[in-house]
Design an enzyme around this catalytic site. Structure first.
Site, mmCIF file in Angstrom:
data_model
loop_
_atom_site.group_PDB
_atom_site.id
_atom_site.type_symbol
_atom_site.label_atom_id
_atom_site.label_comp_id
_atom_site.label_asym_id
_atom_site.label_seq_id
_atom_site.Cartn_x
_atom_site.Cartn_y
_atom_site.Cartn_z
ATOM 1 N N GLU A 125 -4.818 12.945 9.180
ATOM 2 C CA GLU A 125 -5.170 12.519 7.828
ATOM 3 C C GLU A 125 -6.590 11.958 7.915
ATOM 4 O O GLU A 125 -6.800 10.767 8.069
ATOM 5 C CB GLU A 125 -4.185 11.466 7.313
ATOM 6 N N ARG A 176 -2.528 4.926 -9.134
ATOM 7 C CA ARG A 176 -2.125 6.156 -8.460
ATOM 8 C C ARG A 176 -0.641 6.459 -8.681
ATOM 9 O O ARG A 176 -0.206 7.606 -8.524
ATOM 10 C CB ARG A 176 -2.421 6.068 -6.955
ATOM 11 N N ARG A 210 2.071 12.967 10.639
ATOM 12 C CA ARG A 210 0.795 12.848 9.927
ATOM 13 C C ARG A 210 0.132 11.556 10.393
ATOM 14 O O ARG A 210 0.644 10.466 10.154
ATOM 15 C CB ARG A 210 1.036 12.814 8.415
ATOM 16 N N GLN A 238 -3.013 -5.854 5.960
ATOM 17 C CA GLN A 238 -2.975 -4.714 6.881
ATOM 18 C C GLN A 238 -3.991 -4.987 7.992
ATOM 19 O O GLN A 238 -5.200 -4.891 7.778
ATOM 20 C CB GLN A 238 -3.305 -3.407 6.155
ATOM 21 N N HIS A 290 -3.477 0.477 11.612
ATOM 22 C CA HIS A 290 -3.136 -0.897 11.274
ATOM 23 C C HIS A 290 -1.624 -1.085 11.172
ATOM 24 O O HIS A 290 -0.871 -0.115 11.057
ATOM 25 C CB HIS A 290 -3.791 -1.312 9.951
ATOM 26 N N HIS A 338 -0.604 12.605 -2.851
ATOM 27 C CA HIS A 338 -0.161 11.298 -3.347
ATOM 28 C C HIS A 338 -1.333 10.414 -3.735
ATOM 29 O O HIS A 338 -1.167 9.424 -4.446
ATOM 30 C CB HIS A 338 0.661 10.585 -2.276
ATOM 31 N N ASP A 339 -2.536 10.749 -3.260
ATOM 32 C CA ASP A 339 -3.680 9.864 -3.395
ATOM 33 C C ASP A 339 -4.516 10.228 -4.619
ATOM 34 O O ASP A 339 -4.253 11.195 -5.323
ATOM 35 C CB ASP A 339 -4.539 9.941 -2.124
ATOM 36 N N ASP A 346 0.827 -1.204 0.000
ATOM 37 C CA ASP A 346 0.000 0.000 0.000
ATOM 38 C C ASP A 346 0.864 1.258 0.000
ATOM 39 O O ASP A 346 0.606 2.207 0.731
ATOM 40 C CB ASP A 346 -0.960 -0.010 1.194
ATOM 41 N N ASP A 398 -1.994 8.820 10.048
ATOM 42 C CA ASP A 398 -2.639 8.184 8.905
ATOM 43 C C ASP A 398 -3.840 7.351 9.334
ATOM 44 O O ASP A 398 -3.794 6.641 10.345
ATOM 45 C CB ASP A 398 -1.634 7.295 8.176
#
Length: 644
Positions: free
Chosen positions: A315, A509, A271, A241, A173, A384-385, A130, A273
């Site tokens: 995030e 992506r 950050r 995950q 996770h 980035h997403d 990921d 996540d």
């Protein structure tokens, strides 16, 4: 509590010991109340152990970082300053290694960067992982990037140049290969308790009735059977995950120690996540639960005691009504995260550029709840997403549009399928059940530069460059910490070879995550090139912004009635200055009546650094032009930064 901390700190210099104990007295109530909301009667014992974690890590904190702590304590709004500019990238794609990133620090300072976010670099599981968000070890760096010592060295290099290092901390996770998961699979009950494990489908099925699928193509469902566990383990994102069980105080204590450890490497912002997913509650979508905010408050309290220079960024890609909670509202006000992403602004900027219309963007911004004045939004054109079209039916209806139809239009437009579209993007994660079609692509390709260059159309290329600058002007003018995604300052196009890497072939992506072509970057020094136009256009706006008190992040941007359908108008009112921003979202000239601009006297365009030209009582906005105007507030009282 104080006695135990004093015992751990007994060998420390007296001033450091007293400072720690003073911080502990200040933040103990936030730590305890946050844990009480999640753990009830177990909270006092967990809080005491968290203080022990903070004290032990404080002893290890390097002297230069202790000095940084003092500087941040006397300058608590450092991240709200108008001079802030963020930059985000993958370390390997920007500099090859952490040492290579350090060697490129001069490039960042040339642009004006003060905040560098390096995408996941803590040791992940082998691919697929990921994009690094499946962490195998929080205390090691990816081997190809370097070591934890290299990370600390990079942080020191950046800090010497006024750049704060930002890293991801995945809270929801860990990888299936993480030590905790390995020991759980080996039968250790302590570590089995770190995860949500069920012997049959009864409980998972009950939860699945209300759980959305994050990656319907990659990982349908939210639970995975594991033979070693002999059970179904919660896996929101991918089978490898494993969601951590934050109902267990041991998980909080483990992550509190990780936070303190990373702070001691010189990380200045974490950050957080996937923070929205931490707490699970039957009958809900298991996002944005109240305990998430209470636990973040407690985690932040530990960090404030051990390393007050550290800031948190949430995030949380959630709706506006939910987002404000990640910065703190009510009893959590200003006690949760210091920054949060303004995903709505990104989505609405792209929506308005496609529609050539400011009304939906204005409506969405007006519905946005205010944030605590001690916090800041992270604003951005791209990240980035992928881009998910988070346009609410309510907002669309307010301007007479159909929400579902507009979302379909945006997916068609930015995938290049809509007639007359200037964009070239890729559809990501099409969900036929919901109609959701997200979009991948670099900012330049979505803004029309790729199509214009392929078609050898200089006029279209010029409009694309103007669109890119306009989008960044909106983000810079909205306040907070504006973030530039690597390559957007140069107009990098989609990576047409993104699928050649087998590790990325199934995830488009990566089309907007190219490697930095440093030969292309050199063109920023050649006048007349796209790279020169974008780099220096952005840099000029960053410099102009740094000198404007109204750009301080404590000030809210007010969305005003559009003077014309294609023109966005916002206002920022600071005690020292009122700033009105106008943005032409179209490829056509827009003539704005002077009387619709809520400023008196002679107008000055702070973005251009010159008087704003007026003709016949109107202001001319050429295609995709931005004006940052100051003048006389027209007798209107200015608000203070708190909005009182």
């Amino acid at each position: 509590m104080l006695d135990r901390a004093a015992e751990v700190l007994a060998g420390e210099p007296e001033h450091d010991r007293e400072l720690f104990l003073a911080r502990l007295r200040r933040h103990w109530p936030d730590l305890l109340s946050g844990l009480e909301a999640a753990y009830g009667d177990a909270a006092p014992a967990a809080a005491a152990r968290a203080v022990d974690v903070a004290a032990r890590r404080a002893v290890e904190r390097p002297a230069d970082l202790r000095l940084l702590d003092l500087r941040r304590l006397v300058d608590p709004d450092w991240f709200q300053a108008p001079s802030m500019l963020g930059y985000a990238c993958y370390a390997d794609r920007f500099g090859g290694t952490l040492a290579g990133v350090a060697e490129r620090a001069g490039y960042l300072r040339e642009l004006g960067v003060t905040y560098l976010h390096l995408m996941p670099l803590l040791a992940p599981r082998p691919a697929p992982n990921d994009g690094g968000y499946a962490v195998q070890d929080y205390r090691r760096v990816r081997e190809d990037l370097g070591t934890m010592d290299d990370l600390a060295d990079l942080a020191a290099v950046l800090r010497a140049q006024g750049v704060s290092l930002v890293l991801d901390l995945v809270l929801n996770h860990v990888a299936r290969e993480h030590e905790w998961a390995v020991r759980a699979r080996a039968g250790e009950e302590r570590y089995r308790g770190y995860f949500h494990v069920h012997p049959d489908r009864a409980v998972p099925d009950a939860f699945e009735r209300t759980l959305p699928e994050v990656f319907p193509d990659f990982a349908p469902g939210s639970f995975t059977w594991d033979d070693d566990l002999r059970g179904w383990v919660w896996t929101t994102f991918n089978a490898w995950q494993w969601d951590l069980d934050w109902h267990n105080p041991e998980v909080f204590l483990e992550l509190a120690d990780v936070v303190c450890h990373l702070a001691n490497q010189g990380v200045e912002v974490l950050r957080l996540d996937a923070i929205a997913f931490l707490w699970k509650r039957l009958g809900t979508d298991c996002q944005n639960q109240p305990e998430v905010h209470a636990l973040t408050q407690a985690l932040r309290a530990v960090a404030r005691v051990q390393a007050p220079a550290l800031a948190f960024k949430a995030e949380a890609i959630v709706g506006p009504d939910d987002l404000a909670h990640y910065l703190g509202v009510g009893r959590h006000a200003g006690k949760v995260s210091d920054l949060a992403y303004h995903n709505t602004l990104m989505v609405q900027v792209w929506s308005s550029l496609a529609a050539r219309d400011a009304r939906l963007l204005t409506t969405a911004l007006r519905r946005f709840p205010p944030k605590p004045p001690t916090t800041a939004w992270g604003t951005y054109v791209r990240c980035h997403d992928d881009i998910g079209w988070a346009v609410s039916d309510e907002d669309a209806a307010a301007v007479g549009w159909d929400g579902a139809a507009h979302r379909r239009f945006l997916s068609d437009f930015y995938s290049g399928e809509f007639p007359g579209s200037f964009a070239r993007g890729l559809v990501f994660q099409h969900n036929p059940a919901t109609g959701d079609r997200r979009i991948s692509g670099t900012a330049a390709s979505l803004a029309g530069l790729e199509r214009a260059l392929d078609e050898d159309d200089p006029h279209a290329a010029e409009l694309a460059v103007r669109r890119l600058l306009l989008a960044h002007h909106v983000v810079l003018g909205h306040g907070g910490v504006p973030l530039v995604w690597m390559g957007d300052e140069l107009g990098l196009l989609n990576d047409r070879d993104w699928a050649q890497d087998p590790a990325h072939a199934g995830d488009n992506r990566w089309v907007h995550r190219p490697r930095m072509p440093w030969d292309v970057a050199e063109r920023r020094h050649r006048e007349g090139t796209v790279e020169h136009r974008l780099f220096h256009g952005l840099r000029a706006a960053v410099r102009a912004r740094a000198g404007l008190p109204a750009m301080h992040a404590s000030v809210e941007a007010e969305a005003l009635d559009p003077p014309l359908p294609g023109v966005l108008m916002t206002r920022r009112r600071h005690p020292e200055q009122t700033l009105v921003c106008l943005y032409n979202l179209t490829e056509h000239d827009q003539w704005v009546p002077r009387g619709l601009v809520p400023l008196g006297g002679a107008l000055r365009d702070e973005l251009a650094g010159q008087p704003a030209g007026e003709a016949d009582g109107t202001l001319l906005l050429t295609p995709y032009r931005a004006l940052w105007l100051t003048g006389d507030a027209g007798g209107e009282p200015a608000r203070d930064p708190a909005g009182t």
